[in-house]
Every structure is written in C-alpha cells, then in structure tokens.
Write a protein that holds these residues in place. Sequence first.
Motif, PDB file in Angstrom:
ATOM      1  N   GLN A 168      13.878 102.874  84.948  1.00  0.00           N
ATOM      2  CA  GLN A 168      12.537 103.096  84.393  1.00  0.00           C
ATOM      3  C   GLN A 168      11.917 104.446  84.677  1.00  0.00           C
ATOM      4  OE1 GLN A 168       9.741 100.477  86.476  1.00  0.00           O
ATOM      5  NE2 GLN A 168      11.235 100.219  88.098  1.00  0.00           N
ATOM      6  N   TYR A 169      12.398 105.191  85.680  1.00  0.00           N
ATOM      7  CA  TYR A 169      11.683 106.425  86.047  1.00  0.00           C
ATOM      8  C   TYR A 169      12.274 107.611  85.278  1.00  0.00           C
ATOM      9  CZ  TYR A 169       9.771 103.342  89.539  1.00  0.00           C
ATOM     10  OH  TYR A 169       9.139 102.288  90.155  1.00  0.00           O
ATOM     11  N   ASN A 170      12.258 107.504  83.958  1.00  0.00           N
ATOM     12  CA  ASN A 170      12.900 108.498  83.090  1.00  0.00           C
ATOM     13  C   ASN A 170      11.908 109.599  82.696  1.00  0.00           C
ATOM     14  OD1 ASN A 170      11.201 107.165  81.359  1.00  0.00           O
ATOM     15  ND2 ASN A 170      12.818 105.978  80.372  1.00  0.00           N
ATOM     16  N   THR A 171      12.263 110.385  81.700  1.00  0.00           N
ATOM     17  CA  THR A 171      11.385 111.509  81.336  1.00  0.00           C
ATOM     18  C   THR A 171      10.070 111.032  80.745  1.00  0.00           C
ATOM     19  OG1 THR A 171      12.611 111.694  79.266  1.00  0.00           O
ATOM     20  CG2 THR A 171      13.143 113.263  81.000  1.00  0.00           C
ATOM     21  N   SER A 172      10.043 109.853  80.110  1.00  0.00           N
ATOM     22  CA  SER A 172       8.764 109.336  79.602  1.00  0.00           C
ATOM     23  C   SER A 172       7.837 109.040  80.777  1.00  0.00           C
ATOM     24  CB  SER A 172       8.989 108.066  78.779  1.00  0.00           C
ATOM     25  OG  SER A 172       9.748 108.382  77.642  1.00  0.00           O
ATOM     26  N   TRP A 173       8.410 108.493  81.861  1.00  0.00           N
ATOM     27  CA  TRP A 173       7.639 108.271  83.092  1.00  0.00           C
ATOM     28  C   TRP A 173       7.155 109.614  83.641  1.00  0.00           C
ATOM     29  CZ3 TRP A 173       8.467 110.079  88.059  1.00  0.00           C
ATOM     30  CH2 TRP A 173       7.689 109.482  89.058  1.00  0.00           C
ATOM     31  N   LEU A 174       8.048 110.600  83.696  1.00  0.00           N
ATOM     32  CA  LEU A 174       7.702 111.930  84.234  1.00  0.00           C
ATOM     33  C   LEU A 174       6.577 112.562  83.420  1.00  0.00           C
ATOM     34  CD1 LEU A 174       8.535 114.281  86.205  1.00  0.00           C
ATOM     35  CD2 LEU A 174      10.017 115.104  84.370  1.00  0.00           C
ATOM     36  N   ALA A 175       6.655 112.394  82.088  1.00  0.00           N
ATOM     37  CA  ALA A 175       5.688 113.059  81.202  1.00  0.00           C
ATOM     38  C   ALA A 175       4.270 112.519  81.406  1.00  0.00           C
ATOM     39  CB  ALA A 175       6.114 112.888  79.750  1.00  0.00           C
ATOM     40  N   GLN A 176       4.148 111.281  81.872  1.00  0.00           N
ATOM     41  CA  GLN A 176       2.803 110.714  82.086  1.00  0.00           C
ATOM     42  C   GLN A 176       2.017 111.515  83.126  1.00  0.00           C
ATOM     43  OE1 GLN A 176       3.285 106.570  83.083  1.00  0.00           O
ATOM     44  NE2 GLN A 176       4.393 106.164  81.191  1.00  0.00           N
ATOM     45  N   SER A 177       2.713 111.992  84.160  1.00  0.00           N
ATOM     46  CA  SER A 177       1.993 112.675  85.239  1.00  0.00           C
ATOM     47  C   SER A 177       2.242 114.184  85.280  1.00  0.00           C
ATOM     48  CB  SER A 177       2.386 112.069  86.590  1.00  0.00           C
ATOM     49  OG  SER A 177       3.793 112.089  86.727  1.00  0.00           O
ATOM     50  N   HIS A 178       3.296 114.675  84.629  1.00  0.00           N
ATOM     51  CA  HIS A 178       3.656 116.091  84.784  1.00  0.00           C
ATOM     52  C   HIS A 178       3.808 116.810  83.451  1.00  0.00           C
ATOM     53  CE1 HIS A 178       4.404 114.726  88.859  1.00  0.00           C
ATOM     54  NE2 HIS A 178       4.427 115.993  89.228  1.00  0.00           N
ATOM     55  N   TRP A 179       3.088 116.329  82.415  1.00  0.00           N
ATOM     56  CA  TRP A 179       3.295 116.907  81.083  1.00  0.00           C
ATOM     57  C   TRP A 179       3.031 118.411  81.064  1.00  0.00           C
ATOM     58  CZ3 TRP A 179       6.158 116.716  77.231  1.00  0.00           C
ATOM     59  CH2 TRP A 179       5.868 117.459  76.075  1.00  0.00           C
ATOM     60  N   ALA A 180       1.966 118.854  81.780  1.00  0.00           N
ATOM     61  CA  ALA A 180       1.606 120.277  81.722  1.00  0.00           C
ATOM     62  C   ALA A 180       2.784 121.149  82.165  1.00  0.00           C
ATOM     63  CB  ALA A 180       0.387 120.543  82.597  1.00  0.00           C
ATOM     64  N   GLU A 181       3.598 120.642  83.115  1.00  0.00           N
ATOM     65  CA  GLU A 181       4.707 121.450  83.626  1.00  0.00           C
ATOM     66  C   GLU A 181       5.943 121.398  82.727  1.00  0.00           C
ATOM     67  OE1 GLU A 181       3.167 119.215  87.002  1.00  0.00           O
ATOM     68  OE2 GLU A 181       4.858 120.183  88.041  1.00  0.00           O
ATOM     69  N   MET A 182       5.996 120.425  81.820  1.00  0.00           N
ATOM     70  CA  MET A 182       7.186 120.297  80.956  1.00  0.00           C
ATOM     71  C   MET A 182       6.858 120.505  79.484  1.00  0.00           C
ATOM     72  SD  MET A 182       7.692 116.240  81.790  1.00  0.00           S
ATOM     73  CE  MET A 182       8.770 115.696  80.453  1.00  0.00           C
ATOM     74  N   ASP A 183       5.631 120.961  79.225  1.00  0.00           N
ATOM     75  CA  ASP A 183       5.243 121.271  77.845  1.00  0.00           C
ATOM     76  C   ASP A 183       5.915 122.594  77.449  1.00  0.00           C
ATOM     77  OD1 ASP A 183       4.031 121.320  75.400  1.00  0.00           O
ATOM     78  OD2 ASP A 183       2.018 121.766  76.141  1.00  0.00           O
ATOM     79  N   ALA A 184       6.372 122.667  76.201  1.00  0.00           N
ATOM     80  CA  ALA A 184       7.087 123.860  75.747  1.00  0.00           C
ATOM     81  C   ALA A 184       6.961 123.968  74.237  1.00  0.00           C
ATOM     82  CB  ALA A 184       8.560 123.765  76.150  1.00  0.00           C
ATOM     83  N   GLU A 185       7.359 125.135  73.696  1.00  0.00           N
ATOM     84  CA  GLU A 185       7.338 125.275  72.227  1.00  0.00           C
ATOM     85  C   GLU A 185       8.480 124.476  71.609  1.00  0.00           C
ATOM     86  OE1 GLU A 185       6.852 129.246  70.797  1.00  0.00           O
ATOM     87  OE2 GLU A 185       7.454 128.716  68.758  1.00  0.00           O
TER      88      GLU A 185
END
Length: 465
Positions: free
Chosen positions: A166-183
């Motif tokens: 369950q702790y996949n990238t969708s999980w990561l994106a909930q709390s760390h989206w600003a750091e993984m946002d890209a063009e």
Amino acid sequence: MKLRVLLGVVSIVACTNVARGQQTQDPTAALLQEIIRLDTSNPPGREGQIDDLLASKLRPLGFDVTIVPTPEAGKSHMIARLKGDGSKRPVLLAAHADVVGVEKEKWTVDPFGGVVKDNHVYGRGAIDFKGGIAVFARAVMQLAERKVPLARDVIFVVEADEEAAQYNTSWLAQSHWAEMDAEFALNEGGWIIAGDDGKVKYVSISTADKSSAGVIVAAKGTSTHSSMPRPDNAIFTLSRALTKLSTYEFPLQLTDANRKFLAVLAKTSPAPLAGYYSTLLTSTDPAAIAAADREISKDPLMHAIIRNTIAPVLISGGFRSNVIPGSAEATINVRVIPGTDPKEIVRQFEHVIDDPAITVRLANPSANPSSVNPSPEDNALYRALEKQARATFPGAEVTPYLFQAGTDAGAWRNRGVPVYGIYPYPITADELTRMHGNDEKVSIDSLRKGTEMIFNTLVEVAGRK
Ligand SMILES: [Zn+2]
C-alpha cells in the motif's frame, strides 16, 4: 532430499565464484550488481536498503536527497534532486525498488548474487526494474559528474511498493506532491526489442497504461438440503454465466498509440504476421479482420493490447458439503483500454450472460480507472526521447505504446503530468519472458547503450542551451 540440499549449496558456492570471477568495468552494470544484491522481494520489500546505497552516491555529487519513511520499518521512498537554474519546470525519473519473489531452485544462478555471466547481469529485477534504477541513476549522476548546466531541476524518485502493498507512489504523492511535481516524467513501460542478431527492431514508449476494474458476477438460488436439489442451484447458474463469458471477446479497440504500434509491427515482423498487422489497420473486410485478429491474438500480449480483457480471478460459494448455497459469485478482473466507461462493461456482461438469476456489478463503483488521458507526443521530453532512441539505435522504429498492465505512473498521470514509460535497455523476446520468471538477465551492452540514451535525452530536455 539431503542430496538436493547439498547440490543447492554447491550451486550457490559456484554462483559466488562466478560473481567474484567476472566483474564488469561498466559503471551501470556494476551499480546494477550492487542493487541486485540488496534483496527487496516484496513483501516485505525493505526498499530502504537501496535508498541508503543511492543516497551515499548521490549526495557527494550535489543532489538534495530526501528519504521518506513509510509506517513500515525498512520501507521508504527516495527523492533526489539535482538543481537547475529554475527557468523551466523539473523533469522527473521514477523507478521502483521492490521486486517480485523468486523460485530460487529454478534459477541457474543466485538470484540475489549480482552475477555477471556471458556479458549479462543476472538477478531478480535485472529487467524489472533494478536495471532501470541503475540506468536512471547513472544517467543523472553523469549530469552532475560532467557538470552539465541545467535549465530545470532533474528529480530522481526511487519508489517502494510498486509490485505489492500500500505505501506506493500514490501514498507518497498525498504528503510529498510538491517534491515530486514536474513538467513530465520517465518511468517503466515500453520496450526496446532486439532480434536474435542483437539489432534493435523497435523502441516503444508507453504513453498510457491499461487499467484494472473488478466486476462481480453473482448468482442467486434456493438455499436447501443437498439431498433434494432444485433447478436453481446457484453454483450451476454461476457456472453457466462464466461459460458464456469464457467464449466472449470484447471487440477490437485501436487507440491512436495502438495504431502506430501496429504499423511498426507490420514493418518489422516476418510474414505472414506482418500481413495480419496490416489487415488489422487497413482492411474493411470484417471476416479478414477477424481472421487477422485471431492469429495476432495467439500472442497473449498482443491480445491484451488491442481490447479489454476478461479474467475470472476469484470464486466463492458454499460453506458445507450437504448444503446447497443460496448464492455464489465470481470476481472478474477486466483490464480496460483508456477511455472505457466501467459501467459499459457491466452492461455488456449482462447482455452476454442474459440470465435474470445473475446480477453484475462493479467491485468499486466509485472508481473510474480509465478516465486518465494518454500522455501527448508533442512535448520536449517525448521528442527528445524519440530522437535519442533513433540516434542510439540506428534503423530502429520508434512508436508510442499502450502498456498492457498498470504501473505506478498513475500518481503523476492522475494529476495531469505526462509520463513516458520505457525499460531503457534492448532485450530479446527470450529475455522478456524471464521478467518475473527465472534467470532474469540484461546484457551489459544494453545497459551501456540505455544509459547513453537516457543521459543524452536529459541533456537535451534539461540542459541549458
Ligand atoms: Zn516493474
């Protein structure tokens, strides 16, 4: 029994000797050997081992590295960033660190030995996707080592829980989206397919993934004593429904990427297959199209790419041997082409089964797995990747591709960030069957060329002009 154990020990000792005996000078292959030796079979994964190794290599080169722990000990994501001048938005590379488990006794080498043999690196994850981690890591490290001036940040994300849990990238994106946002982003997906002569035939870059919908087919009957059976036995009713579905095929659905991919296969395949691909694309004769479809669909991968597929995966009914159950149900896993409305699948199942004793419903009615648009082919990242694929593999066709399964690209595509998928190394059809199988391997030459292709792509898309 004992003999088998003894032979096992001997073969492991032999493997270790092979591993020590053949070291490679190629930095990508050497990094892949190190990563394979960190066993990240999921469950439990323990992907943090790889994050720590990579952080120790990336931080001295000037990367900002964040390791994001999950609630599970040893399981983390790594987000590494190499700064550009900020005049353009970041480009991101994503690679999952977990692998599927192994049937160790069926391997000829230690799957976690990082063995080099016959100019190939062997090991679980060599293709999926530790090879990708090694290629992406070496490409971004070279940007730093060669001090390439960057117009945009280059972000490298190493992910947990892609293969399971369950702790996949969708999980990561909930709390760390600003750091993984890209063009835009690169991820696993399409293939660089080489013939047996080693020459690359085509490079497919995935621009969309098929998605998954669970459909419940449920039968009702009279619950009663098994000594006095009635005509409305729920298990028989369910069986009849499943028999009807077993001979039903969803119609052909050629997306734009499908059409381009089939055109490449029509050019690069031997006869008579090439002719079947052409027929599918150009014929107006329904009988000829159906015949070509039948031939092409003998390959399960091709069958899956050009239509929605139906696979019963779970079945339940009954609780003791002398009771006829009042209900029975099956879960059908339907893999859908982007743009398919899941409710339409339910209606089609009802139509095919055509039985008032059967109800059909979606396992998760609120999800619309297929609402995400394919990533476009007209931006700087796709164009750079296409150009560098042609430059690295002269004569190869390059095509967009609909990936037959799901990947962790959803975390970005769901937020409108285009993702392009590629396993960045030439592999043969034989090597492809070893992915998630036994004796998974990738050639050192493929790793070298893949690193060159990705490095040049990043210089083109992120380098300051
Ligand atoms: Zn994978």
